[in-house]
Write a protein that holds these residues in place. Structure first.
Motif, PDB file in Angstrom:
ATOM      1  N   LEU A  67       0.769  -1.279  -0.256  1.00 14.15           N
ATOM      2  CA  LEU A  67       0.258   0.151   0.041  1.00 14.15           C
ATOM      3  C   LEU A  67       0.836   1.186  -0.196  1.00 14.15           C
ATOM      4  CD1 LEU A  67      -2.801  -1.117   2.830  1.00 14.15           C
ATOM      5  CD2 LEU A  67      -2.682  -1.798   0.288  1.00 14.15           C
ATOM      6  N   ALA A  68       0.966   2.079  -1.288  1.00 17.18           N
ATOM      7  CA  ALA A  68       1.806   3.202  -1.227  1.00 17.18           C
ATOM      8  C   ALA A  68       0.963   3.792  -0.793  1.00 17.18           C
ATOM      9  CB  ALA A  68       2.539   2.865  -2.777  1.00 17.18           C
ATOM     10  N   TRP A  69       1.654   4.869  -0.362  1.00 15.98           N
ATOM     11  CA  TRP A  69       0.832   6.301   0.114  1.00 15.98           C
ATOM     12  C   TRP A  69       1.355   7.535   1.068  1.00 15.98           C
ATOM     13  CZ3 TRP A  69       2.081   8.569   5.338  1.00 15.98           C
ATOM     14  CH2 TRP A  69       2.510   7.418   5.976  1.00 15.98           C
ATOM     15  N   ASN A  70       0.821   8.668   1.280  1.00 19.59           N
ATOM     16  CA  ASN A  70       2.076   9.699   0.945  1.00 19.59           C
ATOM     17  C   ASN A  70       0.576  10.974   2.323  1.00 19.59           C
ATOM     18  OD1 ASN A  70       0.758  11.569  -0.836  1.00 19.59           O
ATOM     19  ND2 ASN A  70       2.536  12.285  -1.466  1.00 19.59           N
ATOM     20  N   ASN A  71       1.500  11.759   2.836  1.00 21.67           N
ATOM     21  CA  ASN A  71       0.511  12.376   3.959  1.00 21.67           C
ATOM     22  C   ASN A  71       0.823  14.000   3.170  1.00 21.67           C
ATOM     23  OD1 ASN A  71      -0.239  14.854   5.511  1.00 21.67           O
ATOM     24  ND2 ASN A  71      -0.005  13.577   6.910  1.00 21.67           N
ATOM     25  N   PRO A  72      -0.041  13.870   2.354  1.00 19.40           N
ATOM     26  CA  PRO A  72       0.326  15.439   1.536  1.00 19.40           C
ATOM     27  C   PRO A  72       0.637  16.952   2.250  1.00 19.40           C
ATOM     28  CG  PRO A  72      -1.658  14.976   1.564  1.00 19.40           C
ATOM     29  CD  PRO A  72      -1.129  13.716   1.866  1.00 19.40           C
ATOM     30  N   LYS A  73       0.401  17.125   3.443  1.00 20.01           N
ATOM     31  CA  LYS A  73       0.607  18.089   4.759  1.00 20.01           C
ATOM     32  C   LYS A  73       2.854  17.508   5.269  1.00 20.01           C
ATOM     33  CE  LYS A  73      -3.401  18.813   6.475  1.00 20.01           C
ATOM     34  NZ  LYS A  73      -4.329  18.437   8.208  1.00 20.01           N
ATOM     35  N   LEU A  74       3.009  16.090   5.345  1.00 20.85           N
ATOM     36  CA  LEU A  74       4.143  16.357   5.098  1.00 20.85           C
ATOM     37  C   LEU A  74       5.351  16.231   4.038  1.00 20.85           C
ATOM     38  CD1 LEU A  74       3.717  13.572   8.323  1.00 20.85           C
ATOM     39  CD2 LEU A  74       3.981  16.419   8.019  1.00 20.85           C
ATOM     40  N   HIS A  75       4.710  15.357   3.012  1.00 19.42           N
ATOM     41  CA  HIS A  75       5.331  14.778   2.275  1.00 19.42           C
ATOM     42  C   HIS A  75       4.836  15.068   1.012  1.00 19.42           C
ATOM     43  CE1 HIS A  75       4.152  11.145   4.652  1.00 19.42           C
ATOM     44  NE2 HIS A  75       6.009  11.477   5.096  1.00 19.42           N
ATOM     45  N   THR A  76       6.439  15.778   0.444  1.00 21.34           N
ATOM     46  CA  THR A  76       6.011  16.237  -2.192  1.00 21.34           C
ATOM     47  C   THR A  76       5.026  15.056  -2.799  1.00 21.34           C
ATOM     48  OG1 THR A  76       8.626  14.753  -2.605  1.00 21.34           O
ATOM     49  CG2 THR A  76       8.501  16.796  -1.887  1.00 21.34           C
ATOM     50  N   PRO A  77       4.828  15.248  -3.550  1.00 25.74           N
ATOM     51  CA  PRO A  77       3.867  14.610  -3.986  1.00 25.74           C
ATOM     52  C   PRO A  77       3.949  13.265  -4.358  1.00 25.74           C
ATOM     53  CG  PRO A  77       3.134  16.838  -4.478  1.00 25.74           C
ATOM     54  CD  PRO A  77       4.621  16.868  -4.291  1.00 25.74           C
ATOM     55  N   GLU A  78       5.436  13.447  -5.178  1.00 21.97           N
ATOM     56  CA  GLU A  78       5.811  12.013  -5.530  1.00 21.97           C
ATOM     57  C   GLU A  78       6.579  11.445  -4.478  1.00 21.97           C
ATOM     58  OE1 GLU A  78       9.347  15.287  -5.085  1.00 21.97           O
ATOM     59  OE2 GLU A  78       7.803  14.686  -6.078  1.00 21.97           O
ATOM     60  N   ARG A  79       6.551  11.926  -3.599  1.00 21.38           N
ATOM     61  CA  ARG A  79       7.333  11.118  -2.336  1.00 21.38           C
ATOM     62  C   ARG A  79       6.209   9.243  -1.985  1.00 21.38           C
ATOM     63  NH1 ARG A  79      10.008  11.426   3.581  1.00 21.38           N
ATOM     64  NH2 ARG A  79       9.792   8.985   3.953  1.00 21.38           N
ATOM     65  N   ARG A  80       6.175   8.119  -1.765  1.00 22.01           N
ATOM     66  CA  ARG A  80       5.999   6.959  -1.213  1.00 22.01           C
ATOM     67  C   ARG A  80       6.331   6.633   0.012  1.00 22.01           C
ATOM     68  NH1 ARG A  80       3.662   9.342  -4.369  1.00 22.01           N
ATOM     69  NH2 ARG A  80       1.737   8.951  -6.404  1.00 22.01           N
ATOM     70  N   LYS A  81       5.370   6.805   0.737  1.00 16.48           N
ATOM     71  CA  LYS A  81       5.973   5.074   1.618  1.00 16.48           C
ATOM     72  C   LYS A  81       5.220   4.282   1.403  1.00 16.48           C
ATOM     73  CE  LYS A  81       6.700   7.216   5.544  1.00 16.48           C
ATOM     74  NZ  LYS A  81       7.994   7.010   6.435  1.00 16.48           N
ATOM     75  N   THR A  82       5.478   2.717   2.349  1.00 21.22           N
ATOM     76  CA  THR A  82       4.390   1.773   2.600  1.00 21.22           C
ATOM     77  C   THR A  82       4.411   1.351   3.418  1.00 21.22           C
ATOM     78  OG1 THR A  82       6.417   1.011   2.021  1.00 21.22           O
ATOM     79  CG2 THR A  82       5.729   1.581  -0.319  1.00 21.22           C
ATOM     80  N   TRP A  83       3.490   0.448   3.299  1.00 20.70           N
ATOM     81  CA  TRP A  83       2.589  -0.276   4.566  1.00 20.70           C
ATOM     82  C   TRP A  83       2.824  -1.645   3.524  1.00 20.70           C
ATOM     83  CZ3 TRP A  83      -1.796   2.105   7.658  1.00 20.70           C
ATOM     84  CH2 TRP A  83      -1.533   3.089   8.357  1.00 20.70           C
ATOM     85  N   LEU A  84       2.779  -2.853   4.281  1.00 22.56           N
ATOM     86  CA  LEU A  84       2.943  -3.742   3.768  1.00 22.56           C
ATOM     87  C   LEU A  84       1.610  -4.324   4.274  1.00 22.56           C
ATOM     88  CD1 LEU A  84       7.026  -5.372   4.175  1.00 22.56           C
ATOM     89  CD2 LEU A  84       4.957  -4.481   2.286  1.00 22.56           C
ATOM     90  N   ALA A  85       0.431  -5.690   3.286  1.00 20.64           N
ATOM     91  CA  ALA A  85      -0.476  -5.861   3.554  1.00 20.64           C
ATOM     92  C   ALA A  85       0.102  -7.481   3.946  1.00 20.64           C
ATOM     93  CB  ALA A  85      -2.027  -5.366   3.108  1.00 20.64           C
ATOM     94  N   CYS A  86      -0.828  -9.080   4.884  1.00 21.31           N
ATOM     95  CA  CYS A  86      -1.562  -9.682   4.225  1.00 21.31           C
ATOM     96  C   CYS A  86      -2.454  -9.575   3.560  1.00 21.31           C
ATOM     97  CB  CYS A  86      -1.292 -10.125   5.263  1.00 21.31           C
ATOM     98  SG  CYS A  86      -2.666 -10.224   6.597  1.00 21.31           S
ATOM     99  N   GLU A  87      -3.500 -10.762   3.184  1.00 24.59           N
ATOM    100  CA  GLU A  87      -5.004 -10.444   2.611  1.00 24.59           C
ATOM    101  C   GLU A  87      -5.888 -10.138   3.565  1.00 24.59           C
ATOM    102  OE1 GLU A  87      -6.257 -10.214  -0.737  1.00 24.59           O
ATOM    103  OE2 GLU A  87      -4.373 -10.780  -1.255  1.00 24.59           O
TER     104      GLU A  87
END
Length: 90
Positions: free
Chosen positions: A21-41
């Motif tokens: 799950l690639a995400w970013n918080n627009p208040k903290l990160h530039t638009p191209e920045r991607r943080k990631t969470w991993l998920a099981c089904e």
């Protein structure tokens, strides 16, 4: 680098991750920045919903697809030596 399988980011979960799950918080990160969470089904929907409600979720992709994207397309490009000035620059 670890040989262990990536695990789900859900609190207390130790299951193998199958999604990124690639995400970013627009208040903290530039638009191209991607943080990631991993998920099981089991936790994919819950984690996606959490990020989606906040407007943070940018992408939900299979772990194998994400890994393939992260590898350089031309492995020799990553090892190129810096070149000195050309004859025209001298």
């Amino acid at each position: 680098m670890s040989d262990e399988a990536p695990i789900c980011s859900a609190k207390g979960c130790r299951a193998d991750a199958v999604r990124v799950l690639a995400w970013n918080n627009p208040k903290l990160h530039t638009p191209e920045r991607r943080k990631t969470w991993l998920a099981c089904e089991e936790h994919r929907e819950h984690l996606s919903h959490f990020l989606g409600l906040r407007g943070f979720l940018k992408e939900d992709v299979a772990l194998a697809e994400w890994d393939a994207r992260q590898e350089p397309q031309d492995p020799s490009a990553a090892r190129q030596e810096p070149q000195g000035p050309s004859a025209a620059d001298r």
